[in-house]
Scaffold this active site. Structure first.
Site, PDB file in Angstrom:
ATOM      1  N   TYR A 191       0.839  -1.208   0.000  1.00  0.00           N
ATOM      2  CA  TYR A 191       0.000   0.000   0.000  1.00  0.00           C
ATOM      3  C   TYR A 191       0.871   1.255   0.000  1.00  0.00           C
ATOM      4  O   TYR A 191       0.555   2.249  -0.639  1.00  0.00           O
ATOM      5  CB  TYR A 191      -0.917   0.004   1.224  1.00  0.00           C
ATOM      6  CG  TYR A 191      -1.986   1.066   1.161  1.00  0.00           C
ATOM      7  CD1 TYR A 191      -3.188   0.818   0.492  1.00  0.00           C
ATOM      8  CD2 TYR A 191      -1.794   2.313   1.738  1.00  0.00           C
ATOM      9  CE1 TYR A 191      -4.162   1.795   0.411  1.00  0.00           C
ATOM     10  CE2 TYR A 191      -2.772   3.294   1.661  1.00  0.00           C
ATOM     11  CZ  TYR A 191      -3.954   3.029   0.991  1.00  0.00           C
ATOM     12  OH  TYR A 191      -4.915   3.995   0.915  1.00  0.00           O
TER      13      TYR A 191
ATOM     14  N   PHE B 183      -8.740  19.406 -25.818  1.00  0.00           N
ATOM     15  CA  PHE B 183      -9.004  17.985 -25.757  1.00  0.00           C
ATOM     16  C   PHE B 183     -10.169  17.795 -24.784  1.00  0.00           C
ATOM     17  O   PHE B 183     -10.288  18.531 -23.805  1.00  0.00           O
ATOM     18  CB  PHE B 183      -7.781  17.160 -25.323  1.00  0.00           C
ATOM     19  CG  PHE B 183      -8.083  15.684 -25.380  1.00  0.00           C
ATOM     20  CD1 PHE B 183      -8.152  15.034 -26.606  1.00  0.00           C
ATOM     21  CD2 PHE B 183      -8.374  14.964 -24.228  1.00  0.00           C
ATOM     22  CE1 PHE B 183      -8.500  13.690 -26.672  1.00  0.00           C
ATOM     23  CE2 PHE B 183      -8.723  13.624 -24.303  1.00  0.00           C
ATOM     24  CZ  PHE B 183      -8.786  12.988 -25.521  1.00  0.00           C
ATOM     25  N   THR B 184     -11.024  16.812 -25.061  1.00  0.00           N
ATOM     26  CA  THR B 184     -12.298  16.660 -24.350  1.00  0.00           C
ATOM     27  C   THR B 184     -12.143  16.675 -22.818  1.00  0.00           C
ATOM     28  O   THR B 184     -12.702  17.532 -22.146  1.00  0.00           O
ATOM     29  CB  THR B 184     -12.978  15.354 -24.792  1.00  0.00           C
ATOM     30  OG1 THR B 184     -12.048  14.279 -24.625  1.00  0.00           O
ATOM     31  CG2 THR B 184     -13.401  15.419 -26.254  1.00  0.00           C
TER      32      THR B 184
ATOM     33  N   ASP C 220       0.689  18.522 -22.281  1.00  0.00           N
ATOM     34  CA  ASP C 220      -0.062  17.275 -22.360  1.00  0.00           C
ATOM     35  C   ASP C 220       0.827  16.369 -23.206  1.00  0.00           C
ATOM     36  O   ASP C 220       0.850  16.457 -24.429  1.00  0.00           O
ATOM     37  CB  ASP C 220      -1.427  17.493 -23.010  1.00  0.00           C
ATOM     38  CG  ASP C 220      -2.225  16.190 -23.108  1.00  0.00           C
ATOM     39  OD1 ASP C 220      -1.613  15.112 -23.040  1.00  0.00           O
ATOM     40  OD2 ASP C 220      -3.453  16.255 -23.265  1.00  0.00           O
TER      41      ASP C 220
ATOM     42  N   LYS D 298      -1.413   5.709 -23.862  1.00  0.00           N
ATOM     43  CA  LYS D 298      -0.970   5.917 -25.240  1.00  0.00           C
ATOM     44  C   LYS D 298       0.523   5.623 -25.350  1.00  0.00           C
ATOM     45  O   LYS D 298       0.907   4.469 -25.449  1.00  0.00           O
ATOM     46  CB  LYS D 298      -1.308   7.343 -25.699  1.00  0.00           C
ATOM     47  CG  LYS D 298      -2.788   7.580 -25.991  1.00  0.00           C
ATOM     48  CD  LYS D 298      -3.617   7.799 -24.766  1.00  0.00           C
ATOM     49  CE  LYS D 298      -5.015   8.250 -25.073  1.00  0.00           C
ATOM     50  NZ  LYS D 298      -5.478   9.332 -24.203  1.00  0.00           N
TER      51      LYS D 298
ATOM     52  N   ARG E 109     -15.074  12.411 -34.233  1.00  0.00           N
ATOM     53  CA  ARG E 109     -14.369  13.545 -33.628  1.00  0.00           C
ATOM     54  C   ARG E 109     -14.833  14.771 -34.382  1.00  0.00           C
ATOM     55  O   ARG E 109     -14.214  15.216 -35.333  1.00  0.00           O
ATOM     56  CB  ARG E 109     -12.847  13.397 -33.723  1.00  0.00           C
ATOM     57  CG  ARG E 109     -12.272  12.331 -32.803  1.00  0.00           C
ATOM     58  CD  ARG E 109     -11.945  12.830 -31.400  1.00  0.00           C
ATOM     59  NE  ARG E 109     -12.984  12.578 -30.423  1.00  0.00           N
ATOM     60  CZ  ARG E 109     -12.751  12.271 -29.149  1.00  0.00           C
ATOM     61  NH1 ARG E 109     -11.538  12.090 -28.706  1.00  0.00           N
ATOM     62  NH2 ARG E 109     -13.736  12.147 -28.295  1.00  0.00           N
TER      63      ARG E 109
ATOM     64  N   PHE F  87     -20.204  12.516 -26.235  1.00  0.00           N
ATOM     65  CA  PHE F  87     -19.860  11.521 -27.264  1.00  0.00           C
ATOM     66  C   PHE F  87     -19.802  10.097 -26.716  1.00  0.00           C
ATOM     67  O   PHE F  87     -20.034   9.142 -27.443  1.00  0.00           O
ATOM     68  CB  PHE F  87     -18.534  11.885 -27.953  1.00  0.00           C
ATOM     69  CG  PHE F  87     -17.377  12.045 -26.989  1.00  0.00           C
ATOM     70  CD1 PHE F  87     -17.204  13.235 -26.296  1.00  0.00           C
ATOM     71  CD2 PHE F  87     -16.487  11.018 -26.780  1.00  0.00           C
ATOM     72  CE1 PHE F  87     -16.154  13.383 -25.397  1.00  0.00           C
ATOM     73  CE2 PHE F  87     -15.431  11.158 -25.893  1.00  0.00           C
ATOM     74  CZ  PHE F  87     -15.268  12.345 -25.194  1.00  0.00           C
TER      75      PHE F  87
HETATM   76  C1  LIG Z   1      -6.324  10.229 -23.890  1.00  0.00           C
HETATM   77  C2  LIG Z   1      -5.944  11.634 -23.733  1.00  0.00           C
HETATM   78  C3  LIG Z   1      -6.135  12.311 -22.530  1.00  0.00           C
HETATM   79  C4  LIG Z   1      -6.867  11.705 -21.340  1.00  0.00           C
HETATM   80  O1  LIG Z   1      -6.273  10.584 -20.873  1.00  0.00           O
HETATM   81  P1  LIG Z   1      -7.089   9.326 -20.275  1.00  0.00           P
HETATM   82  O2  LIG Z   1      -6.011   8.374 -19.905  1.00  0.00           O
HETATM   83  O3  LIG Z   1      -8.002   8.828 -21.352  1.00  0.00           O
HETATM   84  O4  LIG Z   1      -7.857   9.810 -19.093  1.00  0.00           O
HETATM   85  C5  LIG Z   1      -5.671  13.609 -22.446  1.00  0.00           C
HETATM   86  N1  LIG Z   1      -5.098  14.218 -23.484  1.00  0.00           N
HETATM   87  C6  LIG Z   1      -4.924  13.604 -24.664  1.00  0.00           C
HETATM   88  C7  LIG Z   1      -4.273  14.332 -25.783  1.00  0.00           C
HETATM   89  C8  LIG Z   1      -5.353  12.307 -24.840  1.00  0.00           C
HETATM   90  O5  LIG Z   1      -5.204  11.722 -26.030  1.00  0.00           O
END
Ligand SMILES: *Cc1c(COP(=O)(O)O)cnc(C)c1O
Length: 457
Positions: free
Chosen positions: A72, A124-125, A215, A258, A382, A448
């Site tokens: 933990y 970004f969303t 980001d 990613k 998108r 979405f």
């Molecule tokens: C996927 C993504 C996020 C958010 O990350 P999650 O792991 O899905 O919460 C933020 N910014 C970009 C550019 C992304 O592609």
């Protein structure tokens, strides 16, 4: 003929794919409310919904999973993740989170005072959601070319310094929470940012005392584009380029799903200990102890290895080459896509693909649904649906209305890309038959993911 180098790996474990009948697919998409997010994955023959958390892990990553320290507190797995981030990205401090949006949530709370502006290179969303949820005002400062699906620019993700300067001149530097620079820019079509642009923004921010955040979700793919396109970088490794890129930022949010080649995870990394301390205060409330942040020890170990593997030149050459291979096959057949072809996906330009469907009848949503019925290939909208509504309750009307064919990392072969290309080309030949859509159900935020639709006869 487009070509790509062969996959720089061989296959040790397989997951069978099933191709369902057209009738079953038509039935499935109707049940899913014409939203590809609501399809059962087993109905999809080739799943290009997202590159998020869909990577195949390496033998080395799987072996490290067995060594995960599930304590933990004080987990060794965290130490290995910390060291990997320090070695590969150059930040001294790391705060793990369950995935990217967990990191976005925490940094938004730390850096944004209500009413402050948060400039970024396109929204970004989830990023914009968290910025706005704590009272920030997102401002798009990406270069104009990014909003034009055919504009030719090697670094279409760049920040327009003039737009940024204007914003700062208008409101004053103290009204800017921070500058958020994504590398690459997902919503622009996976378009990269140049090293020169990162450096310029860094100098601008330093001069005005503004925090410069990244980001960094797709930093490895961005590094590859710099190596291929920016003068002075052809002889440098992507690992060195990535480290130089990160040297200009004060910190980053990372979706490990990613370019860290894992199925779950994320983190914040930074240079300022004050920010680390505040991040730890929030992470214990929302994510978990600062030494795991919502991840299992084994997840941190897999990520520590994956983020380094993603910076291998041979891996990236095939990865970006595979995306380009699919894009070039579509271009050859005259299918409208976003160009130049980006890093993680090929984006169909739904406005040009379906000129008979007005944007308010959601052409990209309709196209993604039709592609699934045609071929079992799952893609993602998108466009206007992803862009959501403004404060007045009207649709945000993005210039780009796209379907994203997102390529998971190390999962499909180039032969699968041929199947996808053939399906899109076949659909393009009968595009007149595709109907627009209207809402049956619309949730209040991030619509979405869960909206439902019906065709407009
Ligand atoms: C996927 C993504 C996020 C958010 O990350 P999650 O792991 O899905 O919460 C933020 N910014 C970009 C550019 C992304 O592609």
């Amino acid at each position: 003929m487009p070509s790509n180098v062969a996959e720089p790996y061989r296959i040790k474990m397989v997951e069978p794919l099933v191709m369902h009948s057209r009738e079953d697919r038509a039935d499935a998409i109707a049940k899913a409310g014409y939203n590809t997010f609501l399809l059962p994955s087993k109905m999809c023959y080739i799943d290009l919904l997202t590159d998020s958390g869909t990577s195949a892990m390496s033998d080395k990553q799987w072996s490290m999973m067995m060594l995960g320290d599930e304590a933990y507190a004080g987990s060794e797995s965290f130490d290995r993740l910390l060291k990997s981030v320090q070695d590969n990205y150059g930040f001294p401090y790391v705060c793990p989170t369950h995935q990217g949006r967990g990191a976005e949530h925490i940094i938004s709370r730390i850096l944004i005072t209500p009413g402050q502006y948060v400039p970024g290179n396109m929204y970004f969303t989830t990023t914009r959601y968290h910025q706005e949820a704590v009272g920030g005002i997102f401002v798009d400062v990406i270069i104009d070319e990014a909003h034009d699906s055919t504009a030719d620019h090697p670094f279409k993700g760049n920040i327009d310094l003039a737009k940024l300067e204007k914003l700062v001149a208008e409101h004053g530097a103290d009204q800017i929470a921070y500058v958020n620079q994504a590398v690459t820019v997902n919503m622009a079509g996976g378009q990269p940012v140049s090293m020169a642009n990162i450096r310029e923004v860094h100098e601008f921010c330093t001069k005005h005392g503004i925090i410069h955040w990244s980001d960094a979700t797709r930093l490895a793919e961005n590094a590859y584009f710099i190596q291929q396109r920016e003068s002075g970088y052809a002889d440098k490794s992507t690992a060195d380029i990535a480290k130089e890129m990160m040297s200009y930022f004060d910190g980053l949010t990372m979706s490990g799903k990613k370019d860290c080649l894992v199925n779950i995870g994320g983190f914040l990394a930074m240079r300022d200990e004050e920010i680390l301390i505040k991040a730890r205060e929030w992470v214990v409330v929302f994510e978990g102890m600062p030494s795991y942040g919502g991840m299992a020890g084994r997840d941190m170990d897999a990520m520590a290895v994956g983020l380094e593997e993603a910076l291998d030149d041979h891996y990236l050459e095939h990865r970006i080459g595979q995306v380009r291979y699919l894009g070039e096959r579509l271009l050859e057949a005259g299918v409208p896509i976003v160009t130049p072809i980006g890093g993680h996906a090929v984006f169909l330009d739904a406005k040009r693909f379906l000129p008979h469907i007005p944007q308010t009848q959601f052409p990209a949503q309709a196209l993604a649904a039709a592609l699934f019925v045609e071929s079992g290939v799952r893609a993602m909208e998108r466009g206007i649906i992803s862009a959501g509504r403004n404060k007045a309750g009207e649709h945000n009307m993005p210039k780009l209305e796209m379907v994203r064919l997102t390529i998971p990392r190390r999962v499909y072969t180039d032969r699968h890309m041929d199947v996808v290309a053939d399906a899109v080309i076949a659909l393009y030949a009968k595009r007149d038959e595709i109907l627009g859509l209207e809402f049956v159900y619309e949730p209040p935020s991030l619509r979405f993911f869960t909206s439902r639709f019906t065709p407009i006869a």
